[in-house]
Design an enzyme around this catalytic site. Structure first.
Site, short mmCIF file in Angstrom:
data_model
loop_
_atom_site.label_atom_id
_atom_site.label_comp_id
_atom_site.label_asym_id
_atom_site.label_seq_id
_atom_site.Cartn_x
_atom_site.Cartn_y
_atom_site.Cartn_z
N TYR A 90 0.85 -1.19 0.00
CA TYR A 90 0.00 0.00 0.00
C TYR A 90 0.88 1.23 0.00
CZ TYR A 90 -3.56 3.36 1.60
OH TYR A 90 -4.42 4.43 1.72
N LYS A 119 3.69 8.91 9.01
CA LYS A 119 3.54 8.29 10.32
C LYS A 119 4.54 8.85 11.37
CE LYS A 119 0.73 4.72 8.48
NZ LYS A 119 0.75 4.03 7.21
N ASP A 124 9.20 3.09 -0.02
CA ASP A 124 8.12 3.69 0.75
C ASP A 124 8.35 3.32 2.20
OD1 ASP A 124 5.87 4.38 2.09
OD2 ASP A 124 4.45 3.42 0.71
C1 LIG Z 1 0.11 4.50 5.81
C2 LIG Z 1 0.89 4.28 4.60
C3 LIG Z 1 0.81 5.15 3.50
C4 LIG Z 1 -0.19 6.26 3.43
O1 LIG Z 1 0.01 7.24 4.38
P1 LIG Z 1 -1.23 8.18 4.79
O2 LIG Z 1 -0.61 9.16 5.75
O3 LIG Z 1 -2.25 7.31 5.38
O4 LIG Z 1 -1.70 8.85 3.56
C5 LIG Z 1 1.67 4.94 2.45
N1 LIG Z 1 2.57 3.94 2.46
C6 LIG Z 1 2.66 3.08 3.49
C7 LIG Z 1 3.70 2.01 3.46
C8 LIG Z 1 1.82 3.21 4.58
O5 LIG Z 1 1.89 2.33 5.58
#
Ligand SMILES: *Cc1c(COP(=O)(O)O)cnc(C)c1O
Length: 428
Positions: A144, A267, A239
Site C-alpha cells: 500500500y 507516520k 516507501d
Molecule cells: C500509511 C501508509 C501510507 C499512506 O500514508 P497516509 O498518511 O495514510 O496517507 C503509504 N505507504 C505506506 C507504506 C503506509 O503504511
C-alpha cells in the site's frame, strides 16, 4: 467490556460521515461489530468513551512510537500553537527538521514535507517520472502506498499482466501505467522489465511490507532490486512511511544496507500530526519546483504545529541510542511468548516480525507475499480480535495489518498480553 457509548456515537457518526469513519481501516468491516470511540490516550493505553482501558498495539497505525501524549511532543505543539498555527511562509523550524532528517537517514541530501504518506508517495512517483522521462511504475501486489489513483491497482493472478483498477474512479488510462510484481519474487520484476523495456521510471516498494500483515524481504531480494534498477536506469523508491524512523534511525535503508533513490516518509515523522515527506539526493530533488520542472505544492505543507511535533519526535529518537534496540527486544519477547502459547494450544499460525513491527498470520505455512498472506484463516482472526478486545487489548481490526509496538509498553503489559493470547487461544 461495555461499548454502549461507542455504539451510540457510531450511530450518530454514520448519519453524517460515510461509514461513520474518516478512513476505512477504522471501521470494523473485517471483524464485525462497531468501532470503538477513543476519548483520550496516554503512554501505551487508550481510554475509550465507555471508560474502558485498552493496551494499544496500533498506536495510530505507527506514529506513536514513544507512546501517546508523549510530553516533549505535546509541549512542542502547545508552545508553537500560541505563536500562530499557519503562515504559508517559510519558517526556521522547517529547516531544523529537514537538517535533522537528512542527518539521520542515509543517502538523502534534501527533503520536501507534505501532509500525508499518500501525498509523499504520489509526489515521489511524479518526481521519478519527471526525472527519468519515463511513464510506467512497478509496484508489488499487497503493498500500500496511499490512496492516490496510480496505487489503487489490484493484484492480478499473473505478475506480467497489466493492472486493473481496484476502485471505481480510477481510470484504465492510469491503471495501464502501473505494473504489478509479486513481493519477494525478483523473477516477476525481471519479467515486467523485459516486457516494458525503457518504459519504467521507478519501482516502488515497502522495504518491509506492512500492509498485508508484516512481511519481511527475503535474503537478497532488496539487493537484487537495487541491481536490476541500476542495470535498467530505473529509480528505486522505498516507501518508508511505516518503516522510516521505526526500524532504525535511517529506516530500512540502514537496517538492510540498501541505497534507495527516493525515500517516502509519513507516520512517525509527524509525531502524530499530519506529516509526510519525500527525500532523495540533490540531483533528483533539484528537479522539483521551484528549482526544477516537476510541480508539487501544499498550502499547509511544513505547517508549524506539524513540524514542531515531528522535530520533537525525531530529536527524541535521535538522542536515545537504545530506543530501537529496546523496541526490538520488547517485540521479540512478545513474539516468543505468543508463539509458545499458540503452539501449546495447537493453533496453526505464522508470526512475522522485523524490529517493532509484528503480525500473527493464522496460516500454517510461511507468509512471504500477498497470496500466502491471503491464505490466513479469517474466521480465526475475527475470533482472536474480539477475544483480545474482551481482555482489553486493541490490535488492528483486520488480518492484513501489522501491530506497531510503542516504547511505552512495559514487560508487565507484554506478559498480560501473552496471557490473554493464551486464554483466547483456548477458545479458538
Ligand atoms: C500509511 C501508509 C501510507 C499512506 O500514508 P497516509 O498518511 O495514510 O496517507 C503509504 N505507504 C505506506 C507504506 C503506509 O503504511
Amino acid at each position: 467490556m461495555i461499548y454502549k457509548r461507542s455504539s451510540a456515537l457510531f450511530a450518530e457518526a454514520e448519519k453524517v460521515i460515510p461509514g461513520g469513519v474518516n478512513s476505512p481501516v477504522r471501521a470494523f468491516k473485517g471483524v464485525g461489530g462497531t468501532p470503538i470511540f477513543v476519548k483520550e490516550a496516554k503512554g501505551a493505553y487508550l481510554y475509550d468513551e465507555d471508560g474502558n482501558r485498552l493496551i494499544d498495539y496500533i498506536n495510530s497505525w505507527g506514529p506513536m512510537i514513544l507512546g501517546h501524549a508523549h510530553e516533549p511532543v505535546v509541549n512542542a505543539v502547545v508552545e508553537k500553537a500560541k505563536k500562530g498555527t499557519s503562515f504559508g511562509m517559510p519558517t526556521e523550524i522547517e529547516t531544523k527538521i529537514a537538517e535533522l532528517a537528512v542527518s539521520m537517514v542515509p543517502h538523502i541530501d534534501k527533503i520536501r514535507f507534505v501532509n500525508s504518506g499518500t501525498e509523499a508517495c504520489m509526489s515521489a512517483i511524479r518526481l521519478a517520472r519527471g526525472f527519468t522521462g519515463k511513464d510506467k511504475i512497478i509496484k508489488f501486489a499487497g503493498c500500500y502506498h496511499g490512496h492516490s489513483d496510480s496505487f489503487l491497482i489490484q493484484a492480478g493472478s499473473g505478475a506480467s499482466t497489466f493492472g486493473t483498477p481496484n476502485s471505481p474512479g480510477v481510470t484504465q488510462g492510469t491503471a495501464k501505467d502501473t505494473l504489478l510484481a509479486n513481493y519477494n519474487d525478483i523473477d516477476s520484476v525481471a519479467e515486467l522489465i523485459g516486457a516494458n523495456k525503457k518504459e519504467i521510471a521507478c519501482i516502488i516498494i515497502e522495504p518491509v511490507a506492512g500492509n498485508m500483515g508484516c512481511i519481511p524481504p527475503k535474503g537478497n531480494f532488496l539487493k537484487e532490486l537495487r541491481l536490476i534498477c541500476d542495470a535498467n536506469n530505473i529509480l528505486l523508491v522505498f516507501d518508508e512511511v511505516m518503516t522510516g524512523f521505526r526500524l532504525a534511525k535511517g529506516g530500512a535503508q540502514e537496517l538492510y544496507g540498501i541505497h534507495a533513490d527516493i525515500v517516502c516518509f509519513g507516520k512517525v515523522i509527524g509525531g502524530g500530526l499530519p506529516v509526510g515527506a519525500f527525500a532523495a539526493r540533490n540531483e533528483i530533488m533539484n528537479y522539483l519546483a521551484p528549482e526544477g520542472p516537476v510541480y508539487q505544492a501544499g498550502t499547509l505543507s511544513g505547517n508549524p504545529l506539524a513540524m514542531a511535533a515531528g522535530l520533537a519526535m525525531l530529536s527524541e529518537l535521535n538522542t536515545d541510542d537504545k530506543v530501537f534496540k529496546r523496541l526490538a527486544e520488547k517485540t521479540e519477547y512478545l513474539h516468543k511468548g505468543m508463539f509458545k502459547v499458540l503452539n501449546d494450544n495447537g493453533i496453526a499460525h505464522t508470526i512475522n516480525r522485523v524490529g517493532s513491527m509484528i503480525s500473527v498470520h493464522f496460516a500454517k505455512d510461511e507468509v512471504f507475499d500477498f497470496s500466502t498472506a491471503a491464505k490466513g484463516n479469517n474466521d480465526t482472526f475475527k475470533a482472536f480480535f474480539h477475544g483480545m478486545l474482551s481482555h482489553g487489548i486493541y490490535i488492528a481490526p483486520s488480518a492484513f495489518e501489522t501491530w506497531f509496538l510503542t516504547d511505552a509498553l512495559t514487560y508487565e503489559d507484554l506478559d498480560y498480553t501473552i496471557n490473554a493470547v493464551h486464554k483466547v487461544a483456548k477458545t479458538l
